[in-house]
Design a protein around this motif. Structure first.
Motif, short mmCIF file in Angstrom:
data_model
loop_
_atom_site.label_atom_id
_atom_site.label_comp_id
_atom_site.label_asym_id
_atom_site.label_seq_id
_atom_site.Cartn_x
_atom_site.Cartn_y
_atom_site.Cartn_z
N ASP A 131 0.84 -1.18 0.00
CA ASP A 131 0.00 0.00 0.00
C ASP A 131 0.88 1.23 0.00
OD1 ASP A 131 -2.85 0.96 0.15
OD2 ASP A 131 -1.96 2.09 1.81
N LEU A 132 0.39 2.26 -0.64
CA LEU A 132 1.04 3.56 -0.72
C LEU A 132 0.05 4.58 -0.16
CD1 LEU A 132 3.56 5.04 -1.87
CD2 LEU A 132 2.25 5.33 -3.98
N ALA A 133 0.45 5.29 0.89
CA ALA A 133 -0.43 6.27 1.52
C ALA A 133 0.17 7.66 1.37
CB ALA A 133 -0.62 5.93 3.00
N ASN A 134 -0.68 8.64 1.15
CA ASN A 134 -0.24 10.02 1.06
C ASN A 134 -0.19 10.60 2.48
OD1 ASN A 134 -0.78 13.04 0.87
ND2 ASN A 134 -0.22 12.50 -1.22
N LYS B 81 2.58 5.48 7.75
CA LYS B 81 3.22 4.17 7.52
C LYS B 81 2.40 3.06 8.14
CE LYS B 81 7.27 5.66 8.94
NZ LYS B 81 8.70 5.76 9.29
N ALA C 78 -0.65 2.42 6.04
CA ALA C 78 -0.28 1.65 4.85
C ALA C 78 -0.03 0.19 5.21
CB ALA C 78 0.96 2.26 4.19
N ASP D 17 9.09 5.82 4.16
CA ASP D 17 8.41 7.05 3.77
C ASP D 17 9.41 8.01 3.13
OD1 ASP D 17 8.90 9.45 6.02
OD2 ASP D 17 9.15 7.43 6.81
N TRP E 85 4.93 10.53 0.54
CA TRP E 85 4.44 9.15 0.48
C TRP E 85 4.95 8.29 1.62
CZ3 TRP E 85 0.60 9.15 -2.61
CH2 TRP E 85 0.59 10.00 -3.71
N GLN F 224 4.90 4.02 2.50
CA GLN F 224 4.67 2.75 1.80
C GLN F 224 4.91 1.59 2.74
OE1 GLN F 224 7.41 2.02 -1.46
NE2 GLN F 224 5.76 1.07 -2.63
#
Length: 133
Positions: A8-11, A51, A54, A116, A120, A122
């Motif tokens: 997963d990639l989180a902003n 993090k 994600a 991170d 982003w 991840q």
């Protein structure tokens, strides 16, 4: 043997906005007390929360469910070893799902890695079944 893989990639900015808007309500719904304590004492708590977010998303994907079928955000939690290495813990329905997908005579192990680079965060999760000794 590999049982599941998730990423997963989180902003980070989006997670920061959610934290600013919903505060403790969001923190308590998604993160365990230990996760909140660790994140809140860091220089960049928002990146830490992102993090962990994600990691939970990646873990739910590795379990083959996504965030469905009764899984709770807090059924998955990330702690850190003294070395800083992240460790994924599963409880509740997530632990039941893991037990159900683990072949007889095997012990499950959940690998997690976090990174991170603003904006982003991840996470990758690999679920492995090792033969019982």
């Amino acid at each position: 043997m590999i049982l599941g893989i998730g990423s997963d990639l989180a902003n980070i900015d989006r997670i920061g906005g959610t934290l600013a808007r919903f505060g403790d309500r969001f923190r308590a719904r998604v993160f365990t007390e230990e996760e909140r304590q660790r994140s809140d004492r860091l220089a960049d708590p928002v990146a830490s929360y992102a993090k962990r977010w994600a990691a939970k998303e990646a873990c739910s994907k590795a379990l083959g469910t996504g965030l469905a079928m009764g899984i709770s955000w807090r059924d998955m939690s990330v702690t850190n070893m003294a070395s800083g290495q992240p460790v994924m813990h599963l409880t509740g329905w997530a632990a039941e799902r893991l037990a159900g997908m683990t072949p007889a005579g095997h012990i499950p192990h959940v690998h997690v890695t976090l990174t991170d680079d603003a904006p982003w965060a991840q996470a990758f999760v690999v679920i492995e079944a090792r033969p019982a000794a």
